[in-house]
Design a protein around this motif. Structure first.
Motif, PDB file in Angstrom:
ATOM      1  N   SER A   1     -39.790   3.734 -10.055  1.00  0.00           N
ATOM      2  CA  SER A   1     -41.254   3.755 -10.018  1.00  0.00           C
ATOM      3  C   SER A   1     -41.807   5.029 -10.636  1.00  0.00           C
TER       4      SER A   1
ATOM      5  N   ARG B   1     -40.799   6.651 -13.059  1.00  0.00           N
ATOM      6  CA  ARG B   1     -40.783   6.575 -14.516  1.00  0.00           C
ATOM      7  C   ARG B   1     -42.129   6.111 -15.062  1.00  0.00           C
ATOM      8  N   PHE B   2     -42.796   5.213 -14.339  1.00  0.00           N
ATOM      9  CA  PHE B   2     -44.105   4.749 -14.802  1.00  0.00           C
ATOM     10  C   PHE B   2     -45.106   5.900 -14.842  1.00  0.00           C
TER      11      PHE B   2
ATOM     12  N   ALA C   1     -44.440   8.081 -17.798  1.00  0.00           N
ATOM     13  CA  ALA C   1     -44.892   7.468 -19.045  1.00  0.00           C
ATOM     14  C   ALA C   1     -46.412   7.490 -19.151  1.00  0.00           C
ATOM     15  N   PHE C   2     -47.101   7.207 -18.049  1.00  0.00           N
ATOM     16  CA  PHE C   2     -48.562   7.144 -18.115  1.00  0.00           C
ATOM     17  C   PHE C   2     -49.160   8.533 -18.284  1.00  0.00           C
TER      18      PHE C   2
ATOM     19  N   LEU D   1     -43.353  -1.730 -12.978  1.00  0.00           N
ATOM     20  CA  LEU D   1     -44.002  -0.843 -13.932  1.00  0.00           C
ATOM     21  C   LEU D   1     -43.024   0.236 -14.400  1.00  0.00           C
ATOM     22  N   GLY D   2     -42.164   0.684 -13.491  1.00  0.00           N
ATOM     23  CA  GLY D   2     -41.143   1.639 -13.888  1.00  0.00           C
ATOM     24  C   GLY D   2     -40.143   1.040 -14.856  1.00  0.00           C
TER      25      GLY D   2
ATOM     26  N   SER E   1     -41.443   1.113 -18.313  1.00  0.00           N
ATOM     27  CA  SER E   1     -41.958   2.430 -18.713  1.00  0.00           C
ATOM     28  C   SER E   1     -41.468   2.854 -20.101  1.00  0.00           C
ATOM     29  N   TYR E   2     -40.250   2.472 -20.459  1.00  0.00           N
ATOM     30  CA  TYR E   2     -39.746   2.831 -21.787  1.00  0.00           C
ATOM     31  C   TYR E   2     -40.590   2.157 -22.865  1.00  0.00           C
TER      32      TYR E   2
ATOM     33  N   ILE F   1     -43.710   1.253 -22.454  1.00  0.00           N
ATOM     34  CA  ILE F   1     -45.005   1.945 -22.416  1.00  0.00           C
ATOM     35  C   ILE F   1     -44.951   3.182 -23.304  1.00  0.00           C
ATOM     36  N   TYR F   2     -43.909   3.933 -23.134  1.00  0.00           N
ATOM     37  CA  TYR F   2     -43.763   5.185 -23.883  1.00  0.00           C
ATOM     38  C   TYR F   2     -43.639   4.932 -25.389  1.00  0.00           C
TER      39      TYR F   2
ATOM     40  N   VAL G   1     -50.333  -1.328 -20.809  1.00  0.00           N
ATOM     41  CA  VAL G   1     -49.414  -1.909 -19.819  1.00  0.00           C
ATOM     42  C   VAL G   1     -49.049  -3.355 -20.151  1.00  0.00           C
TER      43      VAL G   1
END
Length: 365
Positions: A12, A14-15, A18-19, A284-285, A288-289, A291-292, A330
């Motif tokens: 988690s 990680r999200f 990233a955000f 979401l975690g 995250s990759y 997202i990034y 997202v």
């Protein structure tokens, strides 16, 4: 909690890492006052990822290293399956976007299509000082740094094992090493190591990865017994990192606080807490990759598209429009995760399994 067991709070986390990076990149496109200091420190979300990598990889593989069962080739293939397909997809995507924009008459940063930087990007070596400019999908420099850490992971693991009976000493040494390296680098280079990307990105990961490995040794050596104390530690570390970032404190203090947050979240999970373990948050975690990796390509498309559509001067957007662009990261990342990242990773792991099945059996095995 056994080795390799999923530590949900860290997934988690990680999200949020990233955000934080997303806000750092997107805030300049907002037609508003200067960014809050905590947003301006968003580049440290990468440090959070780096510490997490050291902690998690030791969690998954340290026992194998200790018992002599560590398969270096299989480890590298698994890590490549984790990062390379999406890296390649975003690299190609940026190339197509830049070529299409140029053909349509839009101004395109010449560095994006830097053919001199392409070999280093394809080989995941662009953060080793081997790329002349920050071309293609720039956030991928951190994946290059991660690849450097993967290649040298046995050294980190052996160092952690050498101090396994003195884990607190390992953490102190890692923290002192980080502080000393940050000071020395800034004195020699004229800028913080935490702002290094393609030129010194491979070095940037080293102190964070080492800290993650050391924190894992401490976490593993002393099992948690109290949920309240672990949760309180996580709250204190998280609030400390946020507060320090909000006042523009030194990156060293912020990064060490982030390390404490990782440790205490893992400790809380070890003690049986469900803190930050809800399924939506862990999902979401997991994305995250994506997202990034897509945040910068999407920002380029969204900001330029909206600016052209609304005939805005410059590249700053009204708040409502800006929020749409940020929020869209997202769901777009979820699409990227399910269509590219996860299927490609699973396919590469399947190839590895098929290859092992074809390998000739040793007599007597």
């Amino acid at each position: 909690m056994t080795d390799a067991q999923h530590i949900r709070p860290l997934t988690s986390l990680r999200f949020f890492a990233a955000f934080w990076v997303v806000l750092f990149h997107y805030w300049p496109a907002l037609s508003a006052a200067a960014a809050p200091m905590v947003v301006g420190k968003g580049y440290l979300g990468v440090e959070l990822f780096f510490i997490l990598s050291g902690f998690i990889l030791c969690h998954v593989y340290r026992t194998e290293v200790e018992e002599g069962r560590f398969a270096y080739g299989g480890f590298l293939w698994a890590r490549l399956a984790r990062v390379y397909p999406l890296h390649l997809a975003t690299l190609v995507g940026m190339g197509v976007l830049a070529a299409a924009a140029g053909a349509a008459g839009f101004a395109v940063d010449a560095n994006i299509l830097s053919w001199e930087s392409l070999p280093a990007n394809l080989l995941l070596m662009q953060a080793w000082g081997l790329a002349p400019v920050a071309g293609w999908n720039h956030p991928s420099w951190s994946i290059s740094a991660e690849w450097f850490a993967y290649l040298t992971f046995p050294l980190f693991a052996w160092a952690a094992l050498a101090l396994k009976s003195r884990p607190l000493t390992a953490v102190v040494l890692a923290a002192v090493f980080m502080a000393a390296l940050y000071e020395l680098f800034a004195a020699l280079a004229g800028h913080p190591l935490t702002l290094a990307t393609i030129r010194w990105g491979a070095l940037r990961i080293v102190p964070c990865f080492a800290l993650g490995c050391a924190l894992h040794s401490l976490w593993r050596a002393r099992p948690a017994r109290s949920v309240p104390w672990a949760v309180a530690g996580a709250a204190f570390s998280g609030a400390g990192a946020f507060g320090l970032a909000s006042i523009g404190a030194s990156d060293t203090l912020i990064v060490l606080s982030l390390g404490g947050l990782i440790f205490f979240l893992a400790r809380a999970a070890q003690a049986g807490s469900n803190l930050m373990s809800a399924a939506p948050l862990t999902y979401l975690g997991e994305i995250s990759y994506s997202i990034y990796m897509i945040c910068v390509p999407w920002k380029i498309v969204f900001v330029n598209g909206v600016s052209s559509l609304l005939k805005l001067e410059g590249d700053q957007l009204p708040l409502a429009v800006w929020l749409i662009g940020v929020a869209a990261v997202v769901p777009l990342a979820a699409v990227s995760y399910h269509l590219i990242e996860k299927p490609a990773r699973d396919r590469m792991k399947l190839w590895a399994g098929l290859w092992k099945g074809r390998a000739p059996k040793v007599a007597g095995a």
